[in-house]
Design a protein around this motif. Sequence first.
Motif, PDB file in Angstrom:
ATOM      1  N   ILE A   1      -0.500  -4.258  14.399  1.00 39.46           N
ATOM      2  CA  ILE A   1      -1.023  -2.929  14.019  1.00 39.46           C
ATOM      3  C   ILE A   1      -2.455  -3.157  14.393  1.00 39.46           C
ATOM      4  O   ILE A   1      -3.120  -3.975  13.825  1.00 39.46           O
ATOM      5  N   ALA A   2      -3.000  -2.121  14.941  1.00 41.57           N
ATOM      6  CA  ALA A   2      -4.535  -2.118  15.311  1.00 41.57           C
ATOM      7  C   ALA A   2      -4.892  -0.671  14.929  1.00 41.57           C
ATOM      8  O   ALA A   2      -4.174   0.374  15.256  1.00 41.57           O
ATOM      9  N   GLY A   3      -5.838  -0.276  13.984  1.00 38.25           N
ATOM     10  CA  GLY A   3      -6.197   0.752  13.709  1.00 38.25           C
ATOM     11  C   GLY A   3      -7.272   0.916  12.596  1.00 38.25           C
ATOM     12  O   GLY A   3      -7.497  -0.043  11.973  1.00 38.25           O
ATOM     13  N   GLY A   4      -7.869   2.096  12.213  1.00 39.16           N
ATOM     14  CA  GLY A   4      -8.718   2.354  11.202  1.00 39.16           C
ATOM     15  C   GLY A   4      -8.223   2.124   9.846  1.00 39.16           C
ATOM     16  O   GLY A   4      -7.134   2.103   9.538  1.00 39.16           O
ATOM     17  N   GLY A   5      -9.158   2.232   8.992  1.00 36.81           N
ATOM     18  CA  GLY A   5      -8.779   2.050   7.556  1.00 36.81           C
ATOM     19  C   GLY A   5      -8.316   0.847   7.013  1.00 36.81           C
ATOM     20  O   GLY A   5      -8.930  -0.415   7.550  1.00 36.81           O
ATOM     21  N   ASN A   6      -7.519   0.563   6.194  1.00 38.94           N
ATOM     22  CA  ASN A   6      -7.000  -0.935   5.810  1.00 38.94           C
ATOM     23  C   ASN A   6      -5.468  -0.884   5.929  1.00 38.94           C
ATOM     24  O   ASN A   6      -4.476  -0.823   5.029  1.00 38.94           O
ATOM     25  N   PRO A   7      -4.911  -1.040   7.154  1.00 32.28           N
ATOM     26  CA  PRO A   7      -3.646  -0.698   7.491  1.00 32.28           C
ATOM     27  C   PRO A   7      -2.586  -1.821   6.991  1.00 32.28           C
ATOM     28  O   PRO A   7      -3.242  -3.067   6.835  1.00 32.28           O
TER      29      PRO A   7
ATOM     30  N   GLY B   1       0.879  -1.074  -0.071  1.00 30.01           N
ATOM     31  CA  GLY B   1      -0.105   0.066  -0.006  1.00 30.01           C
ATOM     32  C   GLY B   1       0.726   1.239  -0.012  1.00 30.01           C
ATOM     33  O   GLY B   1       2.008   1.236  -0.267  1.00 30.01           O
ATOM     34  N   ALA B   2       0.067   2.302   0.341  1.00 24.87           N
ATOM     35  CA  ALA B   2       0.662   3.561   0.490  1.00 24.87           C
ATOM     36  C   ALA B   2       1.534   3.856   1.959  1.00 24.87           C
ATOM     37  O   ALA B   2       0.973   3.541   2.861  1.00 24.87           O
ATOM     38  N   ILE B   3       2.933   4.135   1.830  1.00 22.34           N
ATOM     39  CA  ILE B   3       3.769   4.284   2.989  1.00 22.34           C
ATOM     40  C   ILE B   3       4.344   5.494   2.836  1.00 22.34           C
ATOM     41  O   ILE B   3       4.319   6.261   2.013  1.00 22.34           O
TER      42      ILE B   3
ATOM     43  N   CYS C   1       6.107  -7.862   4.485  1.00 21.03           N
ATOM     44  CA  CYS C   1       4.997  -7.107   4.417  1.00 21.03           C
ATOM     45  C   CYS C   1       3.626  -7.987   4.866  1.00 21.03           C
ATOM     46  O   CYS C   1       3.387  -9.192   4.434  1.00 21.03           O
ATOM     47  N   ALA C   2       2.674  -7.523   5.661  1.00 21.47           N
ATOM     48  CA  ALA C   2       1.303  -7.910   5.899  1.00 21.47           C
ATOM     49  C   ALA C   2       0.346  -7.196   5.670  1.00 21.47           C
ATOM     50  O   ALA C   2       0.469  -5.900   6.036  1.00 21.47           O
ATOM     51  N   ARG C   3      -0.570  -7.485   4.918  1.00 20.86           N
ATOM     52  CA  ARG C   3      -1.695  -6.690   4.094  1.00 20.86           C
ATOM     53  C   ARG C   3      -2.868  -6.993   4.592  1.00 20.86           C
ATOM     54  O   ARG C   3      -3.447  -5.939   5.086  1.00 20.86           O
ATOM     55  N   ASN C   4      -3.406  -8.359   4.816  1.00 19.64           N
ATOM     56  CA  ASN C   4      -4.690  -8.599   5.591  1.00 19.64           C
ATOM     57  C   ASN C   4      -4.914  -8.634   7.057  1.00 19.64           C
ATOM     58  O   ASN C   4      -5.720  -7.899   7.533  1.00 19.64           O
ATOM     59  N   THR C   5      -3.849  -8.956   7.677  1.00 17.99           N
ATOM     60  CA  THR C   5      -3.877  -9.035   9.011  1.00 17.99           C
ATOM     61  C   THR C   5      -2.339  -8.564   9.476  1.00 17.99           C
ATOM     62  O   THR C   5      -1.239  -9.148   8.981  1.00 17.99           O
ATOM     63  N   PRO C   6      -2.384  -7.227   9.549  1.00 16.58           N
ATOM     64  CA  PRO C   6      -1.003  -6.623   9.814  1.00 16.58           C
ATOM     65  C   PRO C   6      -0.315  -6.750  11.062  1.00 16.58           C
ATOM     66  O   PRO C   6      -0.413  -6.022  12.141  1.00 16.58           O
ATOM     67  N   GLN C   7       0.403  -8.172  11.117  1.00 16.19           N
ATOM     68  CA  GLN C   7       1.182  -8.506  12.073  1.00 16.19           C
ATOM     69  C   GLN C   7       2.203  -9.190  11.734  1.00 16.19           C
ATOM     70  O   GLN C   7       2.091  -9.983  10.548  1.00 16.19           O
ATOM     71  N   GLN C   8       3.594  -9.289  12.460  1.00 22.88           N
ATOM     72  CA  GLN C   8       4.629 -10.406  12.070  1.00 22.88           C
ATOM     73  C   GLN C   8       4.840 -10.930  13.337  1.00 22.88           C
ATOM     74  O   GLN C   8       4.913 -10.339  14.368  1.00 22.88           O
ATOM     75  N   SER C   9       5.378 -12.344  13.440  1.00 23.36           N
ATOM     76  CA  SER C   9       5.760 -13.002  14.634  1.00 23.36           C
ATOM     77  C   SER C   9       6.542 -13.955  14.376  1.00 23.36           C
ATOM     78  O   SER C   9       7.021 -14.598  13.305  1.00 23.36           O
ATOM     79  N   GLY C  10       7.408 -14.323  15.563  1.00 18.45           N
ATOM     80  CA  GLY C  10       8.494 -15.375  15.149  1.00 18.45           C
ATOM     81  C   GLY C  10       9.999 -14.822  15.489  1.00 18.45           C
ATOM     82  O   GLY C  10      10.188 -13.721  16.502  1.00 18.45           O
ATOM     83  N   TYR C  11      10.923 -15.464  15.223  1.00 13.18           N
ATOM     84  CA  TYR C  11      12.305 -15.156  15.478  1.00 13.18           C
ATOM     85  C   TYR C  11      12.800 -13.942  14.726  1.00 13.18           C
ATOM     86  O   TYR C  11      12.507 -13.873  13.690  1.00 13.18           O
ATOM     87  N   LEU C  12      13.443 -12.885  15.562  1.00 12.05           N
ATOM     88  CA  LEU C  12      14.015 -11.744  14.901  1.00 12.05           C
ATOM     89  C   LEU C  12      15.591 -11.804  15.374  1.00 12.05           C
ATOM     90  O   LEU C  12      15.682 -11.742  16.887  1.00 12.05           O
ATOM     91  N   GLN C  13      16.281 -11.525  14.651  1.00 15.65           N
ATOM     92  CA  GLN C  13      17.708 -11.502  15.247  1.00 15.65           C
ATOM     93  C   GLN C  13      18.072 -10.100  15.629  1.00 15.65           C
ATOM     94  O   GLN C  13      17.200  -9.027  15.220  1.00 15.65           O
ATOM     95  N   GLN C  14      19.254 -10.031  16.347  1.00 13.87           N
ATOM     96  CA  GLN C  14      19.758  -8.653  16.714  1.00 13.87           C
ATOM     97  C   GLN C  14      19.945  -7.583  15.479  1.00 13.87           C
ATOM     98  O   GLN C  14      20.263  -8.031  14.620  1.00 13.87           O
TER      99      GLN C  14
ATOM    100  N   ARG D   1      -3.743   0.158   2.543  1.00 11.97           N
ATOM    101  CA  ARG D   1      -3.936  -0.176   0.983  1.00 11.97           C
ATOM    102  C   ARG D   1      -4.667   0.772   0.179  1.00 11.97           C
ATOM    103  O   ARG D   1      -4.627   0.594  -0.845  1.00 11.97           O
ATOM    104  N   ASN D   2      -5.613   1.590   1.004  1.00 10.61           N
ATOM    105  CA  ASN D   2      -6.224   2.579  -0.153  1.00 10.61           C
ATOM    106  C   ASN D   2      -5.679   3.977   0.188  1.00 10.61           C
ATOM    107  O   ASN D   2      -6.050   4.858  -0.512  1.00 10.61           O
ATOM    108  N   GLY D   3      -4.507   4.120   0.479  1.00  8.96           N
ATOM    109  CA  GLY D   3      -3.850   5.478   0.434  1.00  8.96           C
ATOM    110  C   GLY D   3      -4.222   6.437   1.175  1.00  8.96           C
ATOM    111  O   GLY D   3      -3.969   7.682   1.371  1.00  8.96           O
ATOM    112  N   GLU D   4      -4.954   5.899   2.524  1.00  6.63           N
ATOM    113  CA  GLU D   4      -5.506   6.941   3.546  1.00  6.63           C
ATOM    114  C   GLU D   4      -4.906   7.025   4.480  1.00  6.63           C
ATOM    115  O   GLU D   4      -3.775   6.294   4.737  1.00  6.63           O
ATOM    116  N   ALA D   5      -4.919   8.013   5.638  1.00 14.13           N
ATOM    117  CA  ALA D   5      -4.247   8.248   6.705  1.00 14.13           C
ATOM    118  C   ALA D   5      -5.365   7.942   7.698  1.00 14.13           C
ATOM    119  O   ALA D   5      -6.339   8.696   7.888  1.00 14.13           O
ATOM    120  N   HIS D   6      -4.686   7.192   8.714  1.00 18.17           N
ATOM    121  CA  HIS D   6      -5.571   6.856  10.079  1.00 18.17           C
ATOM    122  C   HIS D   6      -4.871   6.623  11.189  1.00 18.17           C
ATOM    123  O   HIS D   6      -3.674   6.153  11.004  1.00 18.17           O
TER     124      HIS D   6
END
Length: 135
Positions: free
Chosen positions: A77-83, A54-56, A97-110, A120-125
């Motif tokens: 992420i929790a918020g309005g629009g289509n984050p 989407g628009a970032i 990139c997470a489009r439909n359910t904006p979350q990522q989880s698991g192992y992350l390195q230092q 997704r719609n280019g809006e601001a919320h």
Amino acid sequence: MKRHPLSIAIAVALGVVLGVPGIARGETIELRSGFETETLAGTSGGTQASDDCGAIAARPNHELRLTEDFSYLRISIAGGGNPTLLVVGPDNSDRFCARNTPQQSGYLQQGTYYIYVGDRNGEAHPYTLSISEIP
């Protein structure tokens, strides 16, 4: 009425400071294990078209510095629009990139991760970003 160039520069600067939608503040958070949950707020969307998220904003909304490897970390992420959630890792080829359910989880390195909260719609919320060690 002719405007003085200085008044135009001041107006632009105030717009950046006051948080015009689409302008990222680049907030940084540093985490060590044992923190449980951190939350940050912001405004989604921006003026840059990403390939798939989407628009970032032109700059990351948040910078996440991990001082050690995390066997489990959830970014959501929790918020309005289509984050959307775009996370770019320490090696720029680490991109998620997470489009439909904006979350990522698991192992992350230092390292340092750049977080973009798009729309997704280019809006601001308004949104809330949550980072947690709790599954």
